[in-house]
Each structure stands twice: as structure tokens, then as C-alpha cells.
Design an enzyme around this catalytic site. Structure first.
Site, mmCIF file in Angstrom:
data_model
loop_
_atom_site.group_PDB
_atom_site.id
_atom_site.type_symbol
_atom_site.label_atom_id
_atom_site.label_comp_id
_atom_site.label_asym_id
_atom_site.label_seq_id
_atom_site.Cartn_x
_atom_site.Cartn_y
_atom_site.Cartn_z
ATOM 1 N N GLY A 71 13.004 13.745 -18.710
ATOM 2 C CA GLY A 71 14.221 12.950 -18.614
ATOM 3 C C GLY A 71 15.169 13.399 -17.530
ATOM 4 C CB CYS B 240 20.902 20.957 -22.337
ATOM 5 S SG CYS B 240 19.551 19.784 -22.499
#
Length: 411
Positions: free
Chosen positions: A68, A328
Site C-alpha cells: 500500500g 506504523c
């Protein structure tokens, strides 16, 4: 109990079985002409169709990437570099519209482009994490070259009005990109019905392997080439294709498509039970994000007087894997930019817990999960200077300043 499927998901057994021959038996390079290469090319195109079918696209509109993040970079930089070549002082082509709660793959890419003279508008969101369509309309300029708004937020699970955003973009002849990494395979995604021109996907969010993703590029949309080399993927993304990963992604997309309604019902049942029981049993607990416009597999709690990292570690001891925000940002001690954009004060946002549900979870586990969360929250509140144990209430407001603009980390 693994409940962090928004970070990554286990590879489905059928997916793994499909992949295995392509590591050491059918190991050909799809660019070669002999049988092994032809075989690799055939399964590459089969996977392209499987991924396209998941979002109702044409296979020719799918380009495989490493995930992504690369897909977001490819689209945003590809549009920006293509359009800047048309830019003049009288007619600049340098404005991008996004939202304040995008994934860092979008925000950091936009920030990078600002260094080279691009102008970026970061749309605010309301307390549920939704953008205003009026704000979007008002942000559009003659110089606007791209609107990029994520389909569903990776932290709080809020689903944006993608179809309506796409309609606005079409009215102004502006390409519309959406990061659908968290939504594809979890809820229906239809690029035609939802007016989407460009879309990012990732395999490992839907029980496929890591290191592979895709970008949908509507026919007629042109990007400046992002990866130069041998011209694979119709010249858009050079480099020898990751055939085992792509085969796995294709199978995962096929299974997600087939099981979509079943998994939506399964996930929503668990999600709603968790919300009901946590709010009923744990004082000063809240749900971050929208209750109505929410991914069926996402629940994001906030507990006053609790520190999130300790919450996660203690839950791990109870056998429950969750997250404080997105994977993340796990090692970033700053507060979540998403929760700040929702107007949640930093001390409160740090007490958040994201549980993201997958097919391996069961409704029978809910009572244990809720009991474990209550046990850990009670323990941490006993130790917290922000919780008055005698009065059994949160007192952090005495020390907390309001959310200021700088707390939004400029987004």
C-alpha cells in the site's frame, strides 16, 4: 487471541498452498519466453483478474506493487510529476487535496512534494473522523490536480463518503485517489459505482502475504513513471514481478470476495458485542471514531487515566494482541495525529486501544477479552496520577491543556 488484523493478518492456508509451488518448482520469470516463463506470466495475469474482481475493475487497470505504501507513492507522485510538466505561472498545476487523518504513506508523500513547490490542503475532520463535503468543494482550485482521501481510516475505522467525494471530483474533472488498504475485502469496494479513479491495495491486510500490493489506475489516467527499469507492469513499475507474492495476493483477493458478506456479518457481531460490553463494564471508556460509519472489523476504545503502551503489554500477558493506534506508529511516542484531528487531548489519546477482528476470532471470546481489558485498566488506574482512586474518577483535566494547532502535527 490475535486482534490486530489492521496491522497485518495471518496468511490463509489456501493462500499459502497456492503460493508454495512458485518458490521452487514453478519459479519462472514472467518476462521470459520458455515454458517456465509463460507459466509465470499466466498466473500473473490470473492474479491480476482476481484482484480486479475484488474492486470491480478491469484487469488491465491493475498494476502490482510491493504494498500500500508504494501504491500511494506511485499515484500521488505520478500525478504530481505528470501535471507539473503542464504548469505555468499563469496556469499552475500544483495543488493537492487530502485529509488530516490519512496514513503516513499519503501525508509524508504530500509533505515531500511541498518541498518542491506543491501546495497541499489538509481537510479537517469532525469528532467522528469524517470530512465535510462542503470543505472539500471550497478547497478546490483551478490548480487542483488530485484529491486523495482514504476510504476507511486505519486507526479509528471511520468510513468516508467515497462515492460523494468521487462525484465532486468528477464534476471538476479532477482525478480521485483513495487508499483502500483497510477497506477492500472488509466492505464492498466498487471503483465504478463509487467514482474512483485511482486506488491503493495491500495483500497482507486480507490474509495474503506481505510485500505485495496493487494500484488501480482507471483507463485514460496517466502517471509519470515511478519505477524505471525493464518496463514490467506495462512500463509503470519496472522490476521482476514477485510471482509467489502476487499469486498469494490473487488467491487472498478471490477468497475475500467470496467470503465478504460472511466475514462482514461475523466481524460486526464481535465488534458490536465488544463495544456494548466494554462501555457497560468499564467506567470512563469511550469509542473513538464513528459508530455509524465504521469498518465492521474495527473497534477503537479510549480509557481515561490509562497509558496505551502499558495497556498493550499487559493485555499481551493476558494472551490478547491489540494496538494503541496504527502499527506504523507503534514506536512513535507522539500522540496519534488521527486522534488529535478528532479533537482528543493527547493525554487521553494515549489511553487508546485498537482491536481489529479477523476470521480467527470468535464471539465466544468476547467475555474473556472484556474481562481482561477491565482487569488491566483497573490495575493501571491504580498506578496512574491522572486517576483519583478514592473518588474513582479521571482528574487529568487539571493538568491537560486544550488541543492546539501544533498538536495536530501540522496536518
Amino acid at each position: 487471541m490475535y486482534m490486530d488484523n489492521s496491522a497485518t493478518s495471518p496468511v490463509d492456508e489456501e493462500v499459502l498452498k497456492e503460493m508454495l509451488p512458485f518458490f521452487n518448482e514453478r519459479f519462472g520469470n514472467a518476462s521470459t519466453l520458455y515454458r517456465l516463463g509463460v507459466d509465470a506470466k499466466e498466473v500473473l495475469e490470473k492474479a491480476r483478474k482476481q484482484v480486479a474482481d475484488l474492486i470491480n475493475a478491469d484487469p488491465s487497470e491493475i498494476t502490482f506493487t510491493s504494498g500500500g505504501t508504494e501504491s500511494d507513492n506511485m499515484v500521488i507522485k505520478g500525478i504530481a510529476l505528470k501535471e507539473i510538466q503542464k504548469s505555468t505561472e499563469e496556469n499552475p498545476r500544483n495543488h493537492i487535496i487530502t485529509s488530516a487523518i490519512e496514513h503516513p504513506a499519503v501525508l509524508k508523500t504530500c509533505e515531500f512534494l511541498e518541498k518542491f513547490g506543491f501546495e497541499v490542503t489538509y481537510l479537517p475532520v469532525d469528532e467522528e473522523g469524517l470530512i465535510s463535503l462542503d470543505d472539500l468543494k471550497n478547497a478546490i482550485k483551478d490548480s487542483t490536480i488530485l484529491i486523495t482521501i482514504m476510504h476507511a481510516n486505519n486507526e479509528v475505522g471511520t468510513i468516508q463518503p467515497i462515492k460523494e467525494i468521487g462525484e465532486i471530483a468528477r464534476e471538476h474533472n479532477i482525478p480521485f485517489h483513495t487508499d483502500a488498504v483497510q477497506s477492500a475485502g472488509k466492505i464492498p469496494v466498487d471503483v465504478k459505482e463509487q467514482n474512483i479513479d485511482l486506488l491503493s491495495l495491500s495483500s497482507h491486510k486480507i490474509n495474503g502475504p506481505k510485500g505485495v500490493g496493487a494500484v488501480y489506475i482507471k483507463k485514460g489516467i496517466r502517471l509519470e513513471v515511478f519505477m524505471h527499469g525493464g518496463g514490467q507492469e506495462n512500463g509503470l513499475r519496472s522490476g521482476t514481478e514477485n510471482i509467489p507474492g502476487i499469486v498469494g495476493f490473487g488467491k487472498a483477493a478471490e477468497l475475500a470476495n467470496e467470503r465478504l458478506e460472511e466475514h462482514m456479518k461475523h466481524n460486526q457481531e464481535i465488534r458490536d458485542a465488544l463495544i456494548e460490553k466494554v462501555l457497560a463494564n468499564i467506567k470512563d471508556s469511550y469509542v473513538n471514531g464513528s459508530l455509524e460509519h465504521r469498518l465492521p472489523n474495527n473497534v477503537h476504545f479510549r480509557f481515561s487515566g490509562v497509558e496505551g503502551e502499558s495497556l498493550i503489554l499487559r493485555l499481551d500477558n493476558e494472551g490478547i494482541d491489540g494496538a494503541t493506534g496504527s502499527a506504523c506508529s507503534t514506536h512513535d511516542l507522539k500522540g496519534s495525529h488521527v486522534l488529535a484531528a478528532l479533537g482528543i487531548k493527547p493525554a487521553l489519546s494515549h489511553g487508546s486501544l485498537r482491536l481489529s477482528i479477523g476470521p480467527e476470532n470468535s464471539i465466544d471470546d468476547v467475555d474473556y477479552i472484556v474481562a481482561s481489558i477491565k482487569k488491566v485498566v483497573d490495575y493501571l488506574r491504580d498506578l496512574s496520577p491522572l486517576w483519583d482512586n478514592e473518588e474513582d474518577k479521571y482528574i487529568g483535566d487539571r493538568f491537560e491543556k486544550p488541543v492546539e494547532d501544533e498538536d495536530l502535527d501540522r496536518y
